[in-house]
Design an enzyme around this catalytic site. Structure first.
Site, PDB file in Angstrom:
ATOM      1  N   SER A  96       0.843  -1.197   0.000  1.00 22.09           N
ATOM      2  CA  SER A  96       0.000   0.000   0.000  1.00 22.09           C
ATOM      3  C   SER A  96       0.882   1.252   0.000  1.00 22.09           C
ATOM      4  O   SER A  96       1.620   1.508   0.956  1.00 22.09           O
ATOM      5  CB  SER A  96      -0.910  -0.006   1.226  1.00 22.09           C
ATOM      6  OG  SER A  96      -1.600   1.221   1.301  1.00 22.09           O
TER       7      SER A  96
ATOM      8  N   HIS B 294      -1.299  -1.186  -4.180  1.00 21.94           N
ATOM      9  CA  HIS B 294      -2.565  -0.771  -3.573  1.00 21.94           C
ATOM     10  C   HIS B 294      -2.523   0.743  -3.360  1.00 21.94           C
ATOM     11  O   HIS B 294      -1.604   1.264  -2.736  1.00 21.94           O
ATOM     12  CB  HIS B 294      -2.742  -1.518  -2.243  1.00 21.94           C
ATOM     13  CG  HIS B 294      -4.040  -1.270  -1.563  1.00 21.94           C
ATOM     14  ND1 HIS B 294      -5.186  -1.976  -1.870  1.00 21.94           N
ATOM     15  CD2 HIS B 294      -4.389  -0.393  -0.581  1.00 21.94           C
ATOM     16  CE1 HIS B 294      -6.180  -1.540  -1.103  1.00 21.94           C
ATOM     17  NE2 HIS B 294      -5.724  -0.580  -0.310  1.00 21.94           N
TER      18      HIS B 294
ATOM     19  N   ASP C 133      -4.584   4.056  -2.013  1.00 17.56           N
ATOM     20  CA  ASP C 133      -5.692   4.475  -1.151  1.00 17.56           C
ATOM     21  C   ASP C 133      -6.121   5.898  -1.461  1.00 17.56           C
ATOM     22  O   ASP C 133      -5.362   6.842  -1.242  1.00 17.56           O
ATOM     23  CB  ASP C 133      -5.252   4.387   0.310  1.00 17.56           C
ATOM     24  CG  ASP C 133      -5.088   2.950   0.769  1.00 17.56           C
ATOM     25  OD1 ASP C 133      -6.067   2.188   0.668  1.00 17.56           O
ATOM     26  OD2 ASP C 133      -3.986   2.596   1.221  1.00 17.56           O
TER      27      ASP C 133
ATOM     28  N   MET D 188      -8.512   8.790  -0.331  1.00 18.43           N
ATOM     29  CA  MET D 188      -9.322   9.194   0.838  1.00 18.43           C
ATOM     30  C   MET D 188      -9.812  10.623   0.655  1.00 18.43           C
ATOM     31  O   MET D 188      -9.028  11.491   0.245  1.00 18.43           O
ATOM     32  CB  MET D 188      -8.471   9.121   2.098  1.00 18.43           C
ATOM     33  CG  MET D 188      -7.920   7.740   2.368  1.00 18.43           C
ATOM     34  SD  MET D 188      -6.875   7.767   3.854  1.00 18.43           S
ATOM     35  CE  MET D 188      -6.435   6.044   3.960  1.00 18.43           C
TER      36      MET D 188
ATOM     37  N   HIS E  31      -8.253   1.749  -4.100  1.00 17.72           N
ATOM     38  CA  HIS E  31      -9.221   1.608  -3.018  1.00 17.72           C
ATOM     39  C   HIS E  31      -9.829   2.976  -2.716  1.00 17.72           C
ATOM     40  O   HIS E  31      -9.153   3.852  -2.182  1.00 17.72           O
ATOM     41  CB  HIS E  31      -8.470   1.030  -1.809  1.00 17.72           C
ATOM     42  CG  HIS E  31      -9.307   0.845  -0.588  1.00 17.72           C
ATOM     43  ND1 HIS E  31      -8.745   0.578   0.652  1.00 17.72           N
ATOM     44  CD2 HIS E  31     -10.652   0.869  -0.389  1.00 17.72           C
ATOM     45  CE1 HIS E  31      -9.704   0.453   1.544  1.00 17.72           C
ATOM     46  NE2 HIS E  31     -10.872   0.635   0.947  1.00 17.72           N
TER      47      HIS E  31
ATOM     48  N   MET F  95     -11.921   5.257  -0.646  1.00 18.36           N
ATOM     49  CA  MET F  95     -12.598   5.521   0.631  1.00 18.36           C
ATOM     50  C   MET F  95     -13.193   6.914   0.507  1.00 18.36           C
ATOM     51  O   MET F  95     -12.668   7.899   1.056  1.00 18.36           O
ATOM     52  CB  MET F  95     -11.576   5.418   1.777  1.00 18.36           C
ATOM     53  CG  MET F  95     -11.194   3.979   2.081  1.00 18.36           C
ATOM     54  SD  MET F  95      -9.572   3.841   2.848  1.00 18.36           S
ATOM     55  CE  MET F  95      -8.554   3.958   1.382  1.00 18.36           C
TER      56      MET F  95
ATOM     57  N   MET G 110     -11.961  -5.192   5.313  1.00 18.67           N
ATOM     58  CA  MET G 110     -11.089  -4.244   6.024  1.00 18.67           C
ATOM     59  C   MET G 110     -10.794  -4.807   7.417  1.00 18.67           C
ATOM     60  O   MET G 110     -11.714  -5.136   8.171  1.00 18.67           O
ATOM     61  CB  MET G 110     -11.756  -2.878   6.163  1.00 18.67           C
ATOM     62  CG  MET G 110     -11.841  -2.058   4.881  1.00 18.67           C
ATOM     63  SD  MET G 110     -10.263  -1.783   4.052  1.00 18.67           S
ATOM     64  CE  MET G 110      -9.339  -0.874   5.301  1.00 18.67           C
TER      65      MET G 110
ATOM     66  N   GLY H 185      -8.642   4.811   6.993  1.00 18.10           N
ATOM     67  CA  GLY H 185      -8.281   6.212   7.177  1.00 18.10           C
ATOM     68  C   GLY H 185      -6.789   6.407   7.401  1.00 18.10           C
ATOM     69  O   GLY H 185      -6.231   7.412   6.993  1.00 18.10           O
ATOM     70  N   PHE H 186      -6.168   5.434   8.029  1.00 18.49           N
ATOM     71  CA  PHE H 186      -4.754   5.585   8.381  1.00 18.49           C
ATOM     72  C   PHE H 186      -4.030   4.245   8.288  1.00 18.49           C
ATOM     73  O   PHE H 186      -4.617   3.205   8.578  1.00 18.49           O
ATOM     74  CB  PHE H 186      -4.621   6.123   9.816  1.00 18.49           C
ATOM     75  CG  PHE H 186      -5.314   7.445  10.000  1.00 18.49           C
ATOM     76  CD1 PHE H 186      -4.662   8.641   9.708  1.00 18.49           C
ATOM     77  CD2 PHE H 186      -6.640   7.494  10.418  1.00 18.49           C
ATOM     78  CE1 PHE H 186      -5.318   9.859   9.853  1.00 18.49           C
ATOM     79  CE2 PHE H 186      -7.314   8.708  10.560  1.00 18.49           C
ATOM     80  CZ  PHE H 186      -6.646   9.896  10.272  1.00 18.49           C
ATOM     81  N   GLY H 187      -2.759   4.332   7.918  1.00 15.70           N
ATOM     82  CA  GLY H 187      -1.914   3.151   7.972  1.00 15.70           C
ATOM     83  C   GLY H 187      -1.417   2.934   9.396  1.00 15.70           C
ATOM     84  O   GLY H 187      -1.641   3.766  10.279  1.00 15.70           O
TER      85      GLY H 187
ATOM     86  N   ASP I 135      -6.978  -5.886   4.188  1.00 12.86           N
ATOM     87  CA  ASP I 135      -6.289  -4.595   4.159  1.00 12.86           C
ATOM     88  C   ASP I 135      -6.330  -3.994   5.557  1.00 12.86           C
ATOM     89  O   ASP I 135      -7.413  -3.752   6.097  1.00 12.86           O
ATOM     90  CB  ASP I 135      -7.034  -3.695   3.151  1.00 12.86           C
ATOM     91  CG  ASP I 135      -6.387  -2.332   2.966  1.00 12.86           C
ATOM     92  OD1 ASP I 135      -5.218  -2.159   3.332  1.00 12.86           O
ATOM     93  OD2 ASP I 135      -7.086  -1.436   2.437  1.00 12.86           O
ATOM     94  N   GLY I 136      -5.150  -3.747   6.119  1.00 14.25           N
ATOM     95  CA  GLY I 136      -5.065  -3.108   7.424  1.00 14.25           C
ATOM     96  C   GLY I 136      -4.390  -3.989   8.459  1.00 14.25           C
ATOM     97  O   GLY I 136      -4.902  -5.060   8.791  1.00 14.25           O
TER      98      GLY I 136
ATOM     99  N   GLY J  42       0.795  -2.131   4.062  1.00 14.12           N
ATOM    100  CA  GLY J  42       1.553  -0.896   3.960  1.00 14.12           C
ATOM    101  C   GLY J  42       2.784  -0.905   4.833  1.00 14.12           C
ATOM    102  O   GLY J  42       3.901  -1.160   4.382  1.00 14.12           O
TER     103      GLY J  42
HETATM  104  C1  DX5 Z   1      -6.276   1.992   5.526  1.00 12.83           C
HETATM  105  C2  DX5 Z   1      -5.861   1.747   4.102  1.00 12.83           C
HETATM  106  C3  DX5 Z   1      -4.830   0.688   4.018  1.00 12.83           C
HETATM  107  C4  DX5 Z   1      -3.535   1.083   4.665  1.00 12.83           C
HETATM  108  C5  DX5 Z   1      -2.882  -0.166   5.178  1.00 12.83           C
HETATM  109  O1  DX5 Z   1      -7.302   2.902   5.550  1.00 12.83           O
HETATM  110  O2  DX5 Z   1      -6.966   1.328   3.332  1.00 12.83           O
HETATM  111  O3  DX5 Z   1      -4.604   0.276   2.679  1.00 12.83           O
HETATM  112  O4  DX5 Z   1      -2.651   1.733   3.796  1.00 12.83           O
HETATM  113  O5  DX5 Z   1      -1.792   0.182   5.950  1.00 12.83           O
HETATM  114  P1  DX5 Z   1      -1.180  -0.782   7.023  1.00 12.83           P
HETATM  115  O6  DX5 Z   1      -0.746  -2.038   6.312  1.00 12.83           O
HETATM  116  O7  DX5 Z   1      -0.040   0.002   7.582  1.00 12.83           O
HETATM  117  O8  DX5 Z   1      -2.240  -1.070   8.043  1.00 12.83           O
HETATM  118 ZN    ZN Z   2      -6.593   0.355   1.364  1.00 12.70          ZN
END
Ligand code: DX5
Ligand code: ZN
Length: 231
Positions: free
Chosen positions: A16, A41, A43, A45, A74, A76, A145, A150-152, A183-184, A205
């Site tokens: 990601s 991937h 993201d 947002m 993806h 969001m 999910m 929203g955040f990695g 994912d996540g 990610g």
């Molecule tokens: C979260 C994203 C993910 C994120 C994953 O909202 O959709 O794709 O980048 O990051 P990690 O692997 O660090 O949880």
């Molecule tokens: Zn994602």
């Protein structure tokens, strides 16, 4: 001697980009391209569907020439309809929309398909897996999910495992072929747990971009999930 048929599980590893250095997304895309990963991937947002803003079609377009990786986009976003065409033009290969969008979903699926792109459907941790059932025949990928989006860098939510199992049961019983993605919070351990439950596509990610040697990290994740996947 009894010969057991061994179903071939085609694993996809999708780093990601959100976890790469935001000042150097191009370098991040190139790094993923050299890592042995299968997909990138991406993201998107909007600051409304999720409490964060990432990047949009311009960034996707700018990095498109830098890698041959399949672009797994993806969304969001509360109104993905305004982004689907620009993202297709920018080089998206697949677009994943969220099942929480309700009545927008049928026309979004149709629109993404009419642009010649693959379509994915994602669900958030609080959403019941039953919400996916009406769309199973129409999708190429079902994304569970395993964090609130929203955040990695968040911790894996284990309740996703039962949803993966249900998605795999439906796929088998209905003779469908959608991919099952997570994912996540995916790392070697949580990825293996998801693979055991039936996932075959792994967005990750922090665990991949955060590795000193991304190629080894991708190889290791692929090995761990392949061993754990049901044969
Ligand atoms: C979260 C994203 C993910 C994120 C994953 O909202 O959709 O794709 O980048 O990051 P990690 O692997 O660090 O949880
Ligand atoms: Zn994602």
């Amino acid at each position: 001697m009894q010969v057991r048929a061994c179903a071939f599980v085609n694993i996809i590893i999708a780093p990601s980009l959100l976890a790469s250095d935001p000042a150097r997304f191009g370098a991040g895309a190139e790094r993923a391209g050299r890592s042995g990963a299968d997909w990138l991937h991406l993201d998107i947002m909007d600051g409304h569907f999720v409490p964060n803003i990432s990047f949009g079609p311009q960034v996707v377009k700018a990095i498109r020439p830098l890698t041959k990786l399949f672009f797994d986009v993806h969304l969001m976003c509360s109104k993905p309809a305004i982004l689907v065409e620009p993202l297709a033009k920018a080089g998206a290969d697949e677009m994943i929309i969220h099942v929480e969008l309700g009545e927008q979903i049928p026309s979004l699926i149709q629109k993404i398909k009419s642009l010649g792109k693959k379509v994915g459907l994602a669900l958030n941790p609080p959403t019941k897996i039953a919400a996916m059932e009406p769309y199973l025949e129409q999708i190429d990928l079902l994304l569970v999910m395993t964090v609130n989006p929203g955040f990695g860098g968040q911790e894996f939510i284990r309740e996703g495992l039962a949803k993966i199992q249900q998605a795999a049961t439906w796929r088998r019983d209905k003779a469908l072929s959608y991919r099952i993605s997570v994912d996540g919070g995916i790392n070697d351990e949580t990825g293996a747990d998801c693979a055991r439950a039936g996932a075959d596509t792994f967005g990750a990610g922090t665990s991949l971009f955060g590795a000193i040697d991304m190629k080894s990290a991708v190889t290791q994740l692929r090995r761990r999930v392949s061993v754990a996947a049901p044969h």
